[in-house]
Enzyme design. Structure first.
Site, PDB file in Angstrom:
ATOM      1  N   ASP A  73      -1.392   3.313  -4.372  1.00 45.92           N
ATOM      2  CA  ASP A  73      -1.567   1.864  -4.255  1.00 45.92           C
ATOM      3  C   ASP A  73      -2.788   1.397  -5.057  1.00 45.92           C
ATOM      4  O   ASP A  73      -3.832   2.042  -5.035  1.00 45.92           O
ATOM      5  CB  ASP A  73      -1.774   1.521  -2.763  1.00 45.92           C
ATOM      6  CG  ASP A  73      -1.921   0.044  -2.522  1.00 45.92           C
ATOM      7  OD1 ASP A  73      -0.960  -0.687  -2.765  1.00 45.92           O
ATOM      8  OD2 ASP A  73      -3.025  -0.382  -2.101  1.00 45.92           O
ATOM      9  N   GLU A  91       0.866   2.459  -8.944  1.00 46.76           N
ATOM     10  CA  GLU A  91       1.071   1.015  -8.861  1.00 46.76           C
ATOM     11  C   GLU A  91      -0.030   0.363  -9.704  1.00 46.76           C
ATOM     12  O   GLU A  91      -1.152   0.181  -9.231  1.00 46.76           O
ATOM     13  CB  GLU A  91       0.975   0.502  -7.416  1.00 46.76           C
ATOM     14  CG  GLU A  91       1.371  -0.964  -7.338  1.00 46.76           C
ATOM     15  CD  GLU A  91       0.550  -1.825  -6.394  1.00 46.76           C
ATOM     16  OE1 GLU A  91       0.971  -2.955  -6.138  1.00 46.76           O
ATOM     17  OE2 GLU A  91      -0.523  -1.392  -5.936  1.00 46.76           O
TER      18      GLU A  91
HETATM   19  C1  BGC Z   1       0.287  -3.551  -1.987  1.00 45.66           C
HETATM   20  C2  BGC Z   1       0.113  -4.798  -1.177  1.00 45.66           C
HETATM   21  C3  BGC Z   1      -1.251  -4.756  -0.530  1.00 45.66           C
HETATM   22  C4  BGC Z   1      -2.353  -4.495  -1.565  1.00 45.66           C
HETATM   23  C5  BGC Z   1      -3.654  -4.172  -0.933  1.00 45.66           C
HETATM   24  C6  BGC Z   1      -0.804  -3.723  -3.018  1.00 45.66           C
HETATM   25  O1  BGC Z   1      -0.665  -3.426  -4.217  1.00 45.66           O
HETATM   26  O2  BGC Z   1       1.550  -3.404  -2.554  1.00 45.66           O
HETATM   27  O3  BGC Z   1       1.112  -4.983  -0.234  1.00 45.66           O
HETATM   28  O4  BGC Z   1      -1.504  -5.973   0.110  1.00 45.66           O
HETATM   29  O5  BGC Z   1      -2.021  -3.411  -2.379  1.00 45.66           O
HETATM   30  O6  BGC Z   1      -3.598  -2.903  -0.362  1.00 45.66           O
END
Ligand code: BGC
Length: 572
Positions: A223, A265
């Site tokens: 993430d 991501e």
């Molecule tokens: C996730 C979100 C989240 C954020 C903070 C993102 O990239 O996909 O859902 O709110 O990270 O953790």
């Protein structure tokens, strides 16, 4: 360094080696179909209105029937739930509302029995402010966790860094009345960023990754990975130190848990995202989401033009050996519009989010089917692109039945409502009183669980669900969709996108009519004069490519063909 965890939380619960074998293919993720499933919203087993791991386990046969190869499970760790679990309060256990660690490992084992792998979300950039590390950091600046977060006396550092959650945050600094200092946060102010300059932080998060590897998971979605390090005078994204840390993590994984997959991501332009694959000498992630393609699929349908898609595909650099794009249409977040120009963003809002309530941060908080006005043909076209563009497709739970959303819910919760399994009172999601559900079910007429659910979709021969299942099966038969190269082809109609997918054993022509009217199109196929075309889905022959190396094809509105292209001698 001592961890503020009960020690038994850190013991491996199940050796990966005790799991049944999956396919031996180390590049499995390049051929796999992924499915994002939010455990809390999928299936409740104990009647408390909250989805859980035993519930999710009971749906594995459905997911296997559909043709899913790997699940991505967003954070399921203990959390105050102010960012739906992305605010982690304990990295090494399971949110009790979703089950126990044993339930989780049983779920992984049962998934593996069905040949389904499991990726879990790793939120390594930040924790919840309720995490014991933060509590200790704010209370005891000189203690072992004092330097675990980014503390300053003034909120002035890193002025070039953008705010991501524009709906709620004005600054990336927040005041902590306990420590009487400011702390740095890239997302919500209740999500303080970890201080990656501190080697103890780096060691601690690597231990977290080791812990989950030991439960038998097959990989991680990393993430918010571009934001680990900060540096004055930069925008704080994709810094060399961040890449260095990801490469270190990959080395640990390759050495200790070989075959475990890392997915980045990184919401960045393709030329920057590609750096997250690393190099052959210093590999980083196996997969990265391809963010900029996604809005261009939606744009293409309204503009009835392939131009935006062609441009972004042409700008996408080649990947190092073993790398794979993760393609998606929708996920649990807003349909992000960070990767488009201001003009394109205005158009997207005009087409897809005319009501301001439909917008979230820099994006649109809606699901696929309502975005496309419930048009099955458009939803099918979007999926046809998802399944045929280079990369591995990521489906989002509920989109396979054309589930609706509830954009009146706050934040991004409108796209996370309970899965609609059947027409019964709780939609087959839970036996609890619907008033106690984790989120309200979709209730708008035509979109509620009586109108749209898995059970009815399975029974209706021409439902979206049965169509998608069939196309996933067709795709599975042709590895070129996963591992093949892609080359764009010239057509004489901008509304038709045509490209070849090719591996050693086959060549597939993918032709998509993005427009709402029938089109007769001439497609150039250089070097393929005399080659034959056959529809992959039906086996029917199409006109042969003529000696001038083109073929004329007519496509009804919003339609596509996947055609095998073969030399005359190869044809049956
Ligand atoms: C996730 C979100 C989240 C954020 C903070 C993102 O990239 O996909 O859902 O709110 O990270 O953790």
């Amino acid at each position: 360094m001592s961890h503020p965890y009960p020690p038994d939380h850190r013991q491996p619960v199940l050796g990966a080696s005790s799991l049944p074998p999956l396919t031996e293919d180390t590049h499995w993720y390049r051929r796999a179909v992924f499915y994002e499933v939010m455990v809390q919203s999928f299936k409740d087993s104990n009647g408390d209105g909250i989805g859980d791991f035993p519930g999710l386990m009971s749906t594995l046969d459905y997911l296997s029937w559909l043709g899913v190869d790997c699940l991505w499970v967003p954070p399921f760790y203990p959390s105050p739930g102010k960012d739906d679990g992305y605010d982690v309060a304990d990295y090494m256990s399971v949110n009790p509302a979703y089950g126990t660690l044993e339930d989780f490992t049983r779920f992984v084992r049962e998934a593996h029995v069905r040949g389904i792998r499991v990726l879990v979300d790793m939120v390594l950039n930040h924790t919840s402010d309720q995490h014991p590390w933060f509590q200790s950091s704010r209370e005891d600046p000189a203690g072992p966790f004092g330097d675990f977060y980014v503390w300053r006396d003034t909120p002035t550092g890193y002025p070039d860094v953008r705010v991501i959650f524009t709906d709620t945050e004005e600054s990336n600094w927040a005041w902590d009345p306990v420590r009487r200092q400011f702390y740095w946060h890239r997302f919500f102010s209740h999500q303080p960023d970890l201080n990656y300059e501190n080697p103890a932080v780096r060691r601690a998060v690597i231990d977290v990754v080791r812990f989950w590897c030991s439960t038998g998971v097959d990989g991680f979605r990393l993430d918010a990975i571009p934001y680990l390090f900060e540096e004055e005078g930069t925008n704080g994204e994709s810094l060399p130190a961040t890449h260095h840390f990801i490469a270190t993590l990959r080395e640990v994984i390759d050495t200790e848990f070989p075959g475990t997959v890392m997915l980045a991501e990184a919401n960045q332009p393709p030329r920057d995202v590609v750096a997250y694959f690393g190099s052959d000498d210093q590999p980083e992630c196996h997969m990265c989401f391809h963010f900029p393609v996604m809005p261009r699929i939606f744009q293409a349908l309204r503009e009835e033009s392939s131009q935006g898609l062609r441009t972004i595909l042409a700008e996408t650099p080649p990947l190092p050996q073993g790398g794979q794009w993760a393609m998606f249409l929708r996920n649990h977040d807003e349909l992000t519009l960070e990767m488009v120009s201001d003009e394109e963003r205005d158009n997207m809002y005009r087409w897809y989010a005319p009501d301001p309530q439909m917008r979230a941060n820099v994006g649109i908080g809606r699901r696929l089917a309502p975005l496309l006005h419930g048009s099955q043909r458009e939803v099918e076209i979007a999926h046809a692109l998802l399944l045929s563009l280079p990369g591995s497709p990521f489906l989002y739970y509920g989109d396979e039945i054309g589930m609706g959303d509830d954009y009146t819910l706050p934040d991004r919760y409108g796209v996370r409502t309970p899965m609609q399994w059947d027409a019964g009172p709780g939609g087959g999601f839970s036996d609890a009183d619907p008033a106690d559900f984790v989120l309200p079910m979709v209730s708008s007429p035509g979109w509620d669980h009586r109108a749209i659910n898995v059970s009815q979709s399975r029974q209706r021969e021409h439902s979206l669900l049965n169509w998608l299942r069939k196309m996933l099966a067709v795709r599975r038969e042709h590895p070129a969709f996963g591992i093949g190269s892609m080359s764009l082809l010239s057509t004489d109609d901008d509304a038709v996108l045509a490209f070849l997918r090719r591996d050693e054993s086959e060549t597939i022509l993918c032709v998509t009519n993005l427009s709402s009217s029938s089109r007769a199109v001439r497609i150039q196929l250089p070097g393929m004069g005399g080659w034959g075309l056959k529809d992959l889905a039906t086996g029917h022959s199409f006109p042969t490519v003529n000696e001038h190396e083109y073929v004329d094809i007519t496509l009804p509105r919003h339609s596509f063909y996947w055609l095998s292209v073969s030399m005359p001698k190869e044809q049956a």
